[in-house]
Motif scaffolding. Structure first.
Motif, PDB file in Angstrom:
ATOM      1  N   PRO A   6      51.360   9.162  35.412  1.00 47.61           N
ATOM      2  CA  PRO A   6      52.602   9.524  36.094  1.00 47.61           C
ATOM      3  C   PRO A   6      52.415   9.580  37.613  1.00 47.61           C
ATOM      4  O   PRO A   6      51.351   9.958  38.100  1.00 47.61           O
ATOM      5  N   ALA A   7      53.432   9.183  38.342  1.00 49.45           N
ATOM      6  CA  ALA A   7      53.383   9.234  39.811  1.00 49.45           C
ATOM      7  C   ALA A   7      54.789   9.472  40.349  1.00 49.45           C
ATOM      8  O   ALA A   7      55.781   9.169  39.676  1.00 49.45           O
ATOM      9  N   LEU A   8      54.838  10.017  41.551  1.00 53.31           N
ATOM     10  CA  LEU A   8      56.120  10.277  42.205  1.00 53.31           C
ATOM     11  C   LEU A   8      56.422   9.142  43.169  1.00 53.31           C
ATOM     12  O   LEU A   8      55.584   8.781  43.998  1.00 53.31           O
ATOM     13  N   VAL A   9      57.627   8.577  43.061  1.00 53.69           N
ATOM     14  CA  VAL A   9      58.008   7.484  43.961  1.00 53.69           C
ATOM     15  C   VAL A   9      58.418   8.070  45.308  1.00 53.69           C
ATOM     16  O   VAL A   9      59.268   8.954  45.388  1.00 53.69           O
ATOM     17  N   LYS A  10      57.782   7.586  46.377  1.00 51.95           N
ATOM     18  CA  LYS A  10      58.102   8.068  47.724  1.00 51.95           C
ATOM     19  C   LYS A  10      59.054   7.112  48.444  1.00 51.95           C
ATOM     20  O   LYS A  10      59.905   7.529  49.202  1.00 51.95           O
ATOM     21  N   ALA A  11      58.828   5.822  48.239  1.00 58.42           N
ATOM     22  CA  ALA A  11      59.685   4.843  48.917  1.00 58.42           C
ATOM     23  C   ALA A  11      59.657   3.535  48.150  1.00 58.42           C
ATOM     24  O   ALA A  11      58.723   3.279  47.378  1.00 58.42           O
ATOM     25  N   VAL A  12      60.703   2.738  48.318  1.00 61.82           N
ATOM     26  CA  VAL A  12      60.756   1.428  47.662  1.00 61.82           C
ATOM     27  C   VAL A  12      61.020   0.375  48.729  1.00 61.82           C
ATOM     28  O   VAL A  12      61.939   0.522  49.537  1.00 61.82           O
ATOM     29  N   ARG A  13      60.168  -0.654  48.734  1.00 61.35           N
ATOM     30  CA  ARG A  13      60.369  -1.756  49.693  1.00 61.35           C
ATOM     31  C   ARG A  13      60.348  -3.062  48.927  1.00 61.35           C
ATOM     32  O   ARG A  13      59.272  -3.563  48.608  1.00 61.35           O
ATOM     33  N   GLY A  14      61.516  -3.555  48.597  1.00 63.17           N
ATOM     34  CA  GLY A  14      61.593  -4.792  47.817  1.00 63.17           C
ATOM     35  C   GLY A  14      60.930  -4.614  46.472  1.00 63.17           C
ATOM     36  O   GLY A  14      61.237  -3.665  45.738  1.00 63.17           O
ATOM     37  N   ASP A  15      59.992  -5.505  46.151  1.00 56.45           N
ATOM     38  CA  ASP A  15      59.326  -5.455  44.848  1.00 56.45           C
ATOM     39  C   ASP A  15      58.212  -4.416  44.783  1.00 56.45           C
ATOM     40  O   ASP A  15      57.632  -4.185  43.729  1.00 56.45           O
ATOM     41  N   VAL A  16      57.896  -3.822  45.923  1.00 60.64           N
ATOM     42  CA  VAL A  16      56.755  -2.903  45.982  1.00 60.64           C
ATOM     43  C   VAL A  16      57.262  -1.472  46.172  1.00 60.64           C
ATOM     44  O   VAL A  16      58.224  -1.233  46.897  1.00 60.64           O
ATOM     45  N   ALA A  17      56.616  -0.516  45.486  1.00 64.56           N
ATOM     46  CA  ALA A  17      56.981   0.891  45.660  1.00 64.56           C
ATOM     47  C   ALA A  17      55.772   1.666  46.158  1.00 64.56           C
ATOM     48  O   ALA A  17      54.626   1.337  45.826  1.00 64.56           O
ATOM     49  N   LEU A  18      56.053   2.680  46.987  1.00 63.94           N
ATOM     50  CA  LEU A  18      54.988   3.583  47.428  1.00 63.94           C
ATOM     51  C   LEU A  18      55.017   4.794  46.523  1.00 63.94           C
ATOM     52  O   LEU A  18      56.055   5.450  46.395  1.00 63.94           O
ATOM     53  N   VAL A  19      53.891   5.112  45.877  1.00 62.27           N
ATOM     54  CA  VAL A  19      53.878   6.249  44.961  1.00 62.27           C
ATOM     55  C   VAL A  19      52.732   7.202  45.280  1.00 62.27           C
ATOM     56  O   VAL A  19      51.741   6.819  45.909  1.00 62.27           O
ATOM     57  N   ASP A  20      52.902   8.443  44.826  1.00 63.87           N
ATOM     58  CA  ASP A  20      51.870   9.469  44.986  1.00 63.87           C
ATOM     59  C   ASP A  20      51.465   9.923  43.580  1.00 63.87           C
ATOM     60  O   ASP A  20      52.309  10.367  42.802  1.00 63.87           O
ATOM     61  N   PHE A  21      50.177   9.786  43.254  1.00 59.93           N
ATOM     62  CA  PHE A  21      49.703  10.172  41.920  1.00 59.93           C
ATOM     63  C   PHE A  21      49.406  11.673  41.834  1.00 59.93           C
ATOM     64  O   PHE A  21      48.817  12.138  40.864  1.00 59.93           O
ATOM     65  N   GLY A  22      49.768  12.396  42.876  1.00 64.27           N
ATOM     66  CA  GLY A  22      49.554  13.842  42.838  1.00 64.27           C
ATOM     67  C   GLY A  22      48.408  14.277  43.731  1.00 64.27           C
ATOM     68  O   GLY A  22      48.123  15.475  43.865  1.00 64.27           O
ATOM     69  N   ASP A  23      47.754  13.321  44.361  1.00 60.42           N
ATOM     70  CA  ASP A  23      46.643  13.684  45.251  1.00 60.42           C
ATOM     71  C   ASP A  23      47.063  13.592  46.722  1.00 60.42           C
ATOM     72  O   ASP A  23      46.238  13.725  47.618  1.00 60.42           O
ATOM     73  N   GLY A  24      48.359  13.357  46.957  1.00 62.49           N
ATOM     74  CA  GLY A  24      48.846  13.321  48.333  1.00 62.49           C
ATOM     75  C   GLY A  24      48.647  11.985  49.023  1.00 62.49           C
ATOM     76  O   GLY A  24      49.133  11.775  50.131  1.00 62.49           O
ATOM     77  N   VAL A  25      47.943  11.078  48.347  1.00 65.15           N
ATOM     78  CA  VAL A  25      47.710   9.762  48.957  1.00 65.15           C
ATOM     79  C   VAL A  25      48.792   8.803  48.464  1.00 65.15           C
ATOM     80  O   VAL A  25      49.062   8.730  47.266  1.00 65.15           O
ATOM     81  N   GLU A  26      49.397   8.087  49.388  1.00 66.33           N
ATOM     82  CA  GLU A  26      50.426   7.131  48.967  1.00 66.33           C
ATOM     83  C   GLU A  26      49.800   5.765  48.701  1.00 66.33           C
ATOM     84  O   GLU A  26      49.025   5.270  49.500  1.00 66.33           O
ATOM     85  N   ARG A  27      50.155   5.211  47.546  1.00 66.53           N
ATOM     86  CA  ARG A  27      49.603   3.902  47.182  1.00 66.53           C
ATOM     87  C   ARG A  27      50.733   2.940  46.848  1.00 66.53           C
ATOM     88  O   ARG A  27      51.761   3.352  46.331  1.00 66.53           O
ATOM     89  N   GLU A  28      50.469   1.661  47.095  1.00 63.69           N
ATOM     90  CA  GLU A  28      51.480   0.647  46.787  1.00 63.69           C
ATOM     91  C   GLU A  28      51.315   0.167  45.356  1.00 63.69           C
ATOM     92  O   GLU A  28      50.203  -0.147  44.922  1.00 63.69           O
ATOM     93  N   VAL A  29      52.405   0.127  44.628  1.00 64.77           N
ATOM     94  CA  VAL A  29      52.383  -0.447  43.276  1.00 64.77           C
ATOM     95  C   VAL A  29      53.553  -1.420  43.155  1.00 64.77           C
ATOM     96  O   VAL A  29      54.473  -1.397  43.979  1.00 64.77           O
ATOM     97  N   LEU A  30      53.494  -2.246  42.113  1.00 74.53           N
ATOM     98  CA  LEU A  30      54.562  -3.215  41.902  1.00 74.53           C
ATOM     99  C   LEU A  30      55.728  -2.521  41.192  1.00 74.53           C
ATOM    100  O   LEU A  30      55.556  -1.947  40.119  1.00 74.53           O
ATOM    101  N   GLY A  31      56.891  -2.568  41.820  1.00 72.67           N
ATOM    102  CA  GLY A  31      58.052  -1.882  41.248  1.00 72.67           C
ATOM    103  C   GLY A  31      59.060  -2.836  40.633  1.00 72.67           C
ATOM    104  O   GLY A  31      60.010  -2.417  39.978  1.00 72.67           O
ATOM    105  N   ALA A  32      58.828  -4.143  40.813  1.00 74.14           N
ATOM    106  CA  ALA A  32      59.797  -5.152  40.343  1.00 74.14           C
ATOM    107  C   ALA A  32      59.960  -5.124  38.836  1.00 74.14           C
ATOM    108  O   ALA A  32      60.916  -5.667  38.292  1.00 74.14           O
ATOM    109  N   THR A  33      59.013  -4.482  38.139  1.00 77.13           N
ATOM    110  CA  THR A  33      59.016  -4.484  36.679  1.00 77.13           C
ATOM    111  C   THR A  33      59.919  -3.415  36.089  1.00 77.13           C
ATOM    112  O   THR A  33      60.004  -3.277  34.885  1.00 77.13           O
TER     113      THR A  33
END
Ligand code: SF4
Lengths: 94, 392
Positions: A6-33
């Motif tokens: 599970p992760a919290l979505v922070k922002a969405v940019r086109g097909d890519v989303a920025l998420v936080d897995f709970g450690d405060g670090v934002e990571r890019e994942v594919l959101g187009a799916t």
């Protein structure tokens, strides 16, 4: 391999989303799916890809049933088991 | 999930309450079915992890046997594709892969040449482990090097391959070795193999179901009459699934229920389903140590064949007539995968084959049944060791 985290979505940019897995670090994942991913959603991420949204109310419902089940094992067992069936769909064979 | 919710899902009192019900239902289920023990199969490496890590197998009454089924896509990836990736990496093509497949042995023998991408890298091959295909896309675009991505995984992982393909995100120097496999066909295959002593209940894979939807398992009830529960991954989720299966068996009413509705919907993730269907055709495909299973794999559709690494590098995949058994001698991984043998039935388990030095593929991925049992002493391992040294 099929682990979903599970992760919290922070922002969405086109097909890519920025998420936080709970450690405060934002990571890019594919959101187009996943259709309709928004900041604030809790999503399940697998191999860097959003595969589903977490439905919090369903978890609350399960937890409430489990609590009642614990309090009154016999009476609630059948009710609990019935609640597991996906409500809007027919069940099979019985 | 809040700490409180987690504590409840993993907590003692609730677990005890469910176990009491399981103990009550088990003899009734045996009576209704007319055979003991009741064999309940999980089809997901993460369920097997929950069962083994939390010792759920040891909590079952004697009437209930929890069996691990084909739940590890890495374990069933044919040696041919590993060998191909190794060869390309040594020829200077960069190979990107998920961490799970990094140590996966191909057809090489220990001491007899390079067996895995890890060993290929040590020998100078160009291998990069990535968390996601996004990382591979970025690096390939930036560095411009000819690269392939070794894409393994079930339906859960297939969208990670399909989305970049249909969205046109792949740079022309990155192609894909597509080894995705599908779970419903291998489930059917597994049921057939267990005809003599049938599987009586199915704990359906939770994260595969996020993509395919709970509806994908209707056939288990309709065609085989087997109670089926889509379950989450907390101990309580799995125990609830067992309780529900026993209840259905005792009443003779097989049904499909979705215990994991906090994540899984009836229809599944339609966006991902559409992307997979747009990107790939369903084809007969090889499973390691098992052979070809009808309509159990994904292959790029013609319009996306340009992204197919095998086509790009002129490599021909062996067809059903050319398939040959591809497990190392003595490894019983295929039987373990199909739930016909336990890891402890393999004479090499924890002797020749350990998580540090995996001999067979089921010992590699964190979700391989042998690897899970090795780490957490699954299914009476401690008892067997005790028997082995004369303590029991
Ligand atoms: S213990 Fe090792 S050799 Fe034996 S079946 Fe498992 S992976 Fe194969």
């Amino acid at each position: 391999m099929c682990l979903g985290v599970p992760a919290l979505v922070k922002a969405v940019r086109g097909d890519v989303a920025l998420v936080d897995f709970g450690d405060g670090v934002e990571r890019e994942v594919l959101g187009a799916t996943y259709e309709d991913v928004k900041p604030g959603d809790i999503v399940i991420v697998h191999a860097g890809v959003i595969i589903e949204k977490l439905k919090d109310e369903k978890l609350d419902e399960l937890l409430r049933m489990l609590n009642e089940f614990r309090e009154d094992l016999e009476k609630k067992a059948d009710e609990l088991l019935r609640s597991l069936s996906y409500p809007s769909e027919p069940t099979y064979g019985g | 999930m809040s700490g409180k919710a987690l504590a409840l899902l993993r907590g003692g009192p609730l677990v005890n309450a469910i176990l009491a019900k399981i103990r009550e239902l088990a003899p009734k289920a045996v009576e209704a079915v007319g055979q003991a023990p009741i064999k309940i199969m999980d089809f997901c490496g993460t369920h097997e992890y929950t069962i083994t890590h939390y010792g759920l197998r040891s909590l079952m009454p004697p009437e209930v046997e929890l069996v691990a089924g084909p739940g590890c896509p890495v374990c069933v990836t044919p040696a041919f594709y590993v060998d191909t990736a190794i060869k390309l990496s040594l020829e200077g093509v960069r190979v990107y892969t998920y961490g799970d497949a990094y140590k996966l042995p191909g057809s090489g023998r220990p001491g007899g040449g390079i067996r895995s991408l890890e060993e290929a890298r040590a020998a100078g091959g160009d291998v990069v482990v990535v968390y996601s295909i996004l990382d591979a896309i970025r690096r390939a675009s930036r560095e411009g090097k000819d690269s392939v991505f070794l894409a393994v995984g079930f339906e859960t992982t297939a969208p990670a391959t399909a989305a970049p393909v249909v969205r046109g995100m792949l740079p022309s120097n990155l192609t894909i070795i597509n080894v995705h496999r599908l779970t419903p066909p291998i489930m059917r295959y597994t049921f057939e193999r267990h005809r003599e002593n049938p599987i009586r209940g199915v704990i359906a894979p939770g994260h595969v179901s996020t993509i395919v939807g709970a509806k994908a398992w209707r056939f288990v009830v309709e065609d085989y009459g087997i109670p089926t529960v889509v379950a989450g991954f907390e101990p309580v989720d799995v125990l609830l699934a067992v309780m529900e299966i026993l209840r259905q068996l005792s009443r003779g009413e097989p049904m499909l229920v979705n215990e994991y509705s906090r994540v899984v919907t009836w229809e599944g993730n339609r966006t991902a389903q559409k992307m997979i269907a747009e990107c790939c055709d369903v084809v007969d495909a090889a499973w390691r140590g098992i052979g070809f299973v009808p309509e159990s794999g994904l292959a790029f559709r013609d319009k996306y064949r340009i992204h197919d690494a095998l086509l790009q590098y002129g490599i021909r995949e062996p067809g059903p007539d050319e398939w040959s058994y591809d497990l190392p001698p003595g490894c019983r991984c295929a039987e373990v995968t199909l739930g016909m043998a336990r890891p402890t039935d393999c004479p090499l388990f924890m002797k020749v084959c350990t998580p540090g030095t995996p001999y067979g593929p089921c010992m590699v991925s964190s979700e391989g049944t042998c690897a899970v049992w090795a780490r957490f002493g699954g299914g009476g391992l401690a008892e067997e060791i005790a028997r082995g040294i004369g303590l029991k």
